[in-house]
Design a protein around this motif. Structure first.
Motif, short mmCIF file in Angstrom:
data_model
loop_
_atom_site.label_atom_id
_atom_site.label_comp_id
_atom_site.label_asym_id
_atom_site.label_seq_id
_atom_site.Cartn_x
_atom_site.Cartn_y
_atom_site.Cartn_z
N MET A 126 4.52 7.02 8.95
CA MET A 126 5.48 6.15 9.58
C MET A 126 4.81 4.86 10.05
O MET A 126 5.37 3.79 9.93
CB MET A 126 6.14 6.87 10.74
N ILE A 127 3.59 4.99 10.61
CA ILE A 127 2.87 3.82 11.09
C ILE A 127 2.59 2.87 9.94
O ILE A 127 2.74 1.65 10.08
CB ILE A 127 1.56 4.24 11.80
N GLN A 128 2.18 3.40 8.78
CA GLN A 128 1.86 2.55 7.64
C GLN A 128 3.09 1.83 7.10
O GLN A 128 2.97 0.77 6.51
CB GLN A 128 1.22 3.38 6.53
N LYS A 129 4.26 2.38 7.32
CA LYS A 129 5.49 1.77 6.82
C LYS A 129 6.03 0.69 7.75
O LYS A 129 6.94 -0.03 7.40
CB LYS A 129 6.56 2.85 6.60
N THR A 130 5.46 0.58 8.95
CA THR A 130 5.93 -0.40 9.92
C THR A 130 5.18 -1.71 9.72
O THR A 130 3.95 -1.73 9.74
CB THR A 130 5.70 0.11 11.37
N SER A 131 5.91 -2.78 9.54
CA SER A 131 5.29 -4.09 9.32
C SER A 131 4.68 -4.61 10.62
O SER A 131 5.14 -4.27 11.71
CB SER A 131 6.33 -5.09 8.81
N PRO A 132 3.66 -5.47 10.50
CA PRO A 132 3.06 -6.07 11.70
C PRO A 132 4.08 -6.84 12.54
O PRO A 132 4.03 -6.83 13.76
CB PRO A 132 1.99 -7.00 11.14
N GLU A 133 5.02 -7.50 11.88
CA GLU A 133 6.05 -8.24 12.59
C GLU A 133 6.92 -7.31 13.44
O GLU A 133 7.26 -7.60 14.56
CB GLU A 133 6.94 -9.03 11.61
N ARG A 134 7.27 -6.17 12.86
CA ARG A 134 8.08 -5.18 13.58
C ARG A 134 7.29 -4.58 14.74
O ARG A 134 7.83 -4.37 15.82
CB ARG A 134 8.51 -4.08 12.61
N GLU A 135 6.00 -4.29 14.50
CA GLU A 135 5.16 -3.72 15.56
C GLU A 135 5.12 -4.64 16.77
O GLU A 135 5.12 -4.16 17.91
CB GLU A 135 3.74 -3.50 15.05
N GLU A 136 5.05 -5.94 16.55
CA GLU A 136 4.97 -6.90 17.64
C GLU A 136 6.23 -6.88 18.51
O GLU A 136 6.18 -7.19 19.69
CB GLU A 136 4.75 -8.32 17.11
N LYS A 137 7.35 -6.50 17.92
CA LYS A 137 8.62 -6.49 18.65
C LYS A 137 8.85 -5.20 19.44
O LYS A 137 9.72 -5.14 20.29
CB LYS A 137 9.78 -6.70 17.68
N ILE A 138 8.06 -4.17 19.15
CA ILE A 138 8.24 -2.87 19.80
C ILE A 138 7.58 -2.88 21.17
O ILE A 138 6.43 -3.26 21.31
CB ILE A 138 7.67 -1.73 18.93
N ASP A 139 8.30 -2.46 22.17
CA ASP A 139 7.73 -2.28 23.51
C ASP A 139 7.16 -0.87 23.56
O ASP A 139 7.85 0.09 23.87
CB ASP A 139 8.81 -2.48 24.57
N TRP A 140 5.86 -0.76 23.23
CA TRP A 140 5.23 0.55 23.13
C TRP A 140 5.18 1.26 24.47
O TRP A 140 5.27 2.48 24.54
CB TRP A 140 3.84 0.43 22.51
N THR A 141 5.01 0.51 25.55
CA THR A 141 4.99 1.12 26.87
C THR A 141 6.32 1.81 27.15
O THR A 141 6.37 2.95 27.60
CB THR A 141 4.68 0.08 27.96
N TYR A 142 7.40 1.12 26.85
CA TYR A 142 8.73 1.71 27.05
C TYR A 142 8.95 2.90 26.11
O TYR A 142 9.45 3.95 26.54
CB TYR A 142 9.82 0.66 26.85
N ALA A 143 8.54 2.75 24.86
CA ALA A 143 8.74 3.83 23.89
C ALA A 143 7.99 5.09 24.31
O ALA A 143 8.57 6.18 24.33
CB ALA A 143 8.29 3.37 22.50
#
Length: 79
Positions: free
Chosen positions: A1-18
């Motif tokens: 799943m991580i490999q399928k996530t684009s860098p642009e999408r990763e930047e938009k994700i609030d990992w702390t909240y997730a």
């Protein structure tokens, strides 16, 4: 799943909240912890890692994150 996530999408994700949905402390510690103190010390370690090993910022962060995980794992297993 991580490999399928684009860098642009990763930047938009609030990992702390997730991750905070699973680990509530991630949503609560900001009012309890002296963040500037730890941020300063971690920043110094990142700078040292970049300079000493010629890592870029991301690689330095990933290495320190992995070292922290290894320390945590070792302490966890001692209990």
């Amino acid at each position: 799943m991580i490999q399928k996530t684009s860098p642009e999408r990763e930047e938009k994700i609030d990992w702390t909240y997730a991750w905070g949905k699973k680990y509530l402390i991630l949503l609560q510690y900001q009012t309890q912890v002296n963040i500037p103190n730890y941020a300063y010390r971690l920043g110094k370690m990142l700078d040292e890692m970049e300079q000493e090993y010629h890592f870029d910022r991301q690689d330095a962060m990933l290495v320190l994150k992995d070292i922290l995980y290894q320390v945590w794992k070792k302490r966890k297993n001692k209990r």
